[in-house]
Write a protein that holds these residues in place. Structure first.
Motif, PDB file in Angstrom:
ATOM      1  N   SER A  37       0.750  -1.196  -0.084  1.00 32.49           N
ATOM      2  CA  SER A  37      -0.023  -0.053   0.103  1.00 32.49           C
ATOM      3  C   SER A  37       0.799   1.447   0.215  1.00 32.49           C
ATOM      4  CB  SER A  37      -0.819   0.119   1.280  1.00 32.49           C
ATOM      5  OG  SER A  37      -0.129  -0.060   2.197  1.00 32.49           O
ATOM      6  N   THR A  45       0.350   3.678  -2.644  1.00 35.28           N
ATOM      7  CA  THR A  45      -0.794   4.538  -2.954  1.00 35.28           C
ATOM      8  C   THR A  45      -0.622   5.847  -2.175  1.00 35.28           C
ATOM      9  OG1 THR A  45      -2.263   2.528  -2.141  1.00 35.28           O
ATOM     10  CG2 THR A  45      -3.285   4.601  -1.866  1.00 35.28           C
ATOM     11  N   TYR A  46       0.076   6.123  -1.379  1.00 34.94           N
ATOM     12  CA  TYR A  46       0.584   7.480  -0.602  1.00 34.94           C
ATOM     13  C   TYR A  46       1.832   8.065  -1.156  1.00 34.94           C
ATOM     14  CZ  TYR A  46      -3.382   5.590   2.155  1.00 34.94           C
ATOM     15  OH  TYR A  46      -4.715   5.149   2.808  1.00 34.94           O
ATOM     16  N   PHE A  47       2.704   7.035  -1.591  1.00 37.63           N
ATOM     17  CA  PHE A  47       4.090   7.661  -1.865  1.00 37.63           C
ATOM     18  C   PHE A  47       4.535   7.395  -3.268  1.00 37.63           C
ATOM     19  CE2 PHE A  47       3.878   6.511   2.639  1.00 37.63           C
ATOM     20  CZ  PHE A  47       4.317   7.533   3.261  1.00 37.63           C
ATOM     21  N   SER A  48       5.124   8.263  -3.922  1.00 37.46           N
ATOM     22  CA  SER A  48       5.428   8.155  -5.369  1.00 37.46           C
ATOM     23  C   SER A  48       6.954   7.528  -5.390  1.00 37.46           C
ATOM     24  CB  SER A  48       5.740   9.226  -6.149  1.00 37.46           C
ATOM     25  OG  SER A  48       6.494  10.490  -5.543  1.00 37.46           O
ATOM     26  N   THR A  57       5.707  11.892  -1.262  1.00 36.88           N
ATOM     27  CA  THR A  57       4.315  11.740  -1.145  1.00 36.88           C
ATOM     28  C   THR A  57       4.046  11.967  -2.725  1.00 36.88           C
ATOM     29  OG1 THR A  57       3.600  13.817  -0.795  1.00 36.88           O
ATOM     30  CG2 THR A  57       4.037  12.389   1.000  1.00 36.88           C
ATOM     31  N   THR A  58       2.694  11.336  -2.963  1.00 45.77           N
ATOM     32  CA  THR A  58       2.263  11.295  -4.204  1.00 45.77           C
ATOM     33  C   THR A  58       1.771  12.893  -4.490  1.00 45.77           C
ATOM     34  OG1 THR A  58       0.123  10.963  -3.401  1.00 45.77           O
ATOM     35  CG2 THR A  58       1.212   9.210  -4.293  1.00 45.77           C
ATOM     36  N   PRO A  70       2.486   2.359   5.155  1.00 41.63           N
ATOM     37  CA  PRO A  70       1.899   3.799   5.370  1.00 41.63           C
ATOM     38  C   PRO A  70       0.720   3.733   6.386  1.00 41.63           C
ATOM     39  CG  PRO A  70       1.005   2.868   3.667  1.00 41.63           C
ATOM     40  CD  PRO A  70       1.983   1.848   3.993  1.00 41.63           C
ATOM     41  N   VAL A  73      -2.424   6.508   8.314  1.00 44.15           N
ATOM     42  CA  VAL A  73      -3.057   7.776   8.318  1.00 44.15           C
ATOM     43  C   VAL A  73      -3.483   8.177   9.599  1.00 44.15           C
ATOM     44  CG1 VAL A  73      -4.904   9.161   7.351  1.00 44.15           C
ATOM     45  CG2 VAL A  73      -3.747   7.600   5.835  1.00 44.15           C
ATOM     46  N   ASN A  94      -3.150  13.063   8.754  1.00 45.88           N
ATOM     47  CA  ASN A  94      -1.907  13.172   8.239  1.00 45.88           C
ATOM     48  C   ASN A  94      -1.167  11.776   7.884  1.00 45.88           C
ATOM     49  OD1 ASN A  94      -1.258  15.913   8.930  1.00 45.88           O
ATOM     50  ND2 ASN A  94      -1.581  15.221  10.840  1.00 45.88           N
ATOM     51  N   ILE A  95      -0.392  11.744   6.689  1.00 47.64           N
ATOM     52  CA  ILE A  95       0.351  10.397   6.317  1.00 47.64           C
ATOM     53  C   ILE A  95       1.592  10.277   6.987  1.00 47.64           C
ATOM     54  CG2 ILE A  95       1.030   9.170   4.336  1.00 47.64           C
ATOM     55  CD1 ILE A  95      -0.786  10.861   2.570  1.00 47.64           C
ATOM     56  N   TRP A 112       4.912  17.465   7.427  1.00 47.46           N
ATOM     57  CA  TRP A 112       3.707  16.929   6.810  1.00 47.46           C
ATOM     58  C   TRP A 112       2.422  17.189   7.741  1.00 47.46           C
ATOM     59  CZ3 TRP A 112       5.396  11.304   4.903  1.00 47.46           C
ATOM     60  CH2 TRP A 112       6.276  11.563   3.978  1.00 47.46           C
TER      61      TRP A 112
END
Length: 275
Positions: A168, A171-174, A218-219, A244, A246, A250-251, A274
């Motif tokens: 996952s 989903t939140y990090f590039s 992050t994305t 990840p 949340v 906050n992520i 963040w």
């Protein structure tokens, strides 16, 4: 030893050192066997029997076939140094060493009285590797008109680390990766990329503090780092799981450490920039 075998044999026969080597069953990579009767000891000489053992204590999943370090007994390098000398008297693989012993009429080697150091190793001595590990052992001994058994234990000179990123994360990090820093690597470092799956073998000292910096993007394009320090010793393994989380909008990331024998609380980190 590979060159001038006959002259070296004659040199060794002038002294008083007995080494017999055979494969060990059940105890490790090597064992010792002793002749049924010891030869007479001449004045100014003595001898020993040699026992080499090796073990890997890693328990978690591995990419390197560590069982090979027990099967490939003949691939170990054996060295014997006389104190004060930087040139080994013996410097060859175990297979070559045994072949030299077989050539001797009484199947033995001898050394003059004195102090010596026995070294045995297998693999490449690298600061980091994902394809092999370095196993090493060293033992000092002396010869003094007697026959003794000298044992050397060969163990990994590295720690095994593995980072597992939860599926996952994407989903939140590039982008995400971990940078490891050790004394052996300095001033360089080793980067564990997000798509890496094979464990890494890091050369470390006893209870060495190893820095692991988790880099995150992050994305949304925000970048940050989370620096952690872990204690590692040779022949230990550490599994770092990152996923990840949340929390309050906050992520962040959840860091779970698995050392097979120790339970460590889950570490949840939300970078301050963040929030």
């Amino acid at each position: 030893m590979k060159e001038n075998i006959n002259s070296l044999n004659n040199y060794m026969k002038r002294f008083g050192y007995l080494i017999t080597v055979c494969a060990m069953a059940g105890l490790g990579f090597f064992s010792s066997c002793t002749s049924e009767s010891d030869p007479a000891i001449e004045p100014g000489e003595g001898g020993i029997t040699l026992a080499l053992t090796a073990e890997t204590n890693f328990q978690s999943t591995k990419a390197v076939n560590e069982a090979d370090y027990g099967k490939n007994v003949d691939n170990y390098t054996v060295q014997i140094y006389k104190d004060g000398s930087s040139t080994p008297i013996v410097n060859e693989t175990l297979a070559e060493f045994k072949a030299e012993v077989e050539k001797d009429e009484k199947k033995r080697y001898r050394l003059s009285n004195g102090a010596y150091t026995l070294k045995a190793f297998y693999g490449e001595d690298k600061a980091v590797s994902t394809t092999s590990m370095y196993v090493y052992g060293e033992q000092a001994f002396s010869v003094n008109n007697d026959f003794n058994s000298v044992e050397v234990a060969c163990k990994p000179a590295c720690a095994r680390v593995k980072v597992v990123f939860d599926s996952s994360m994407a989903t939140y990090f590039s982008d995400y990766f971990v940078v490891f820093e050790t004394n052996a690597l300095s001033p360089a470092s080793f980067t564990w990329k997000k798509d890496q799956t094979d464990p890494a073998y890091l050369k470390v000292g006893d209870k060495e503090s190893v820095k692991a910096t988790i880099n995150l993007t992050t994305t949304a394009g925000k970048s940050s780092t989370v620096a952690k320090t872990y204690e590692l010793s040779p022949a230990t393994a550490k599994l770092i799981k990152v996923k990840p989380v949340v929390k309050s909008g906050n992520i962040g990331i959840e860091i779970d450490i698995d050392e097979s024998t120790n339970d460590i609380p889950v570490d949840i980190v939300i970078p301050s920039d963040w929030k």
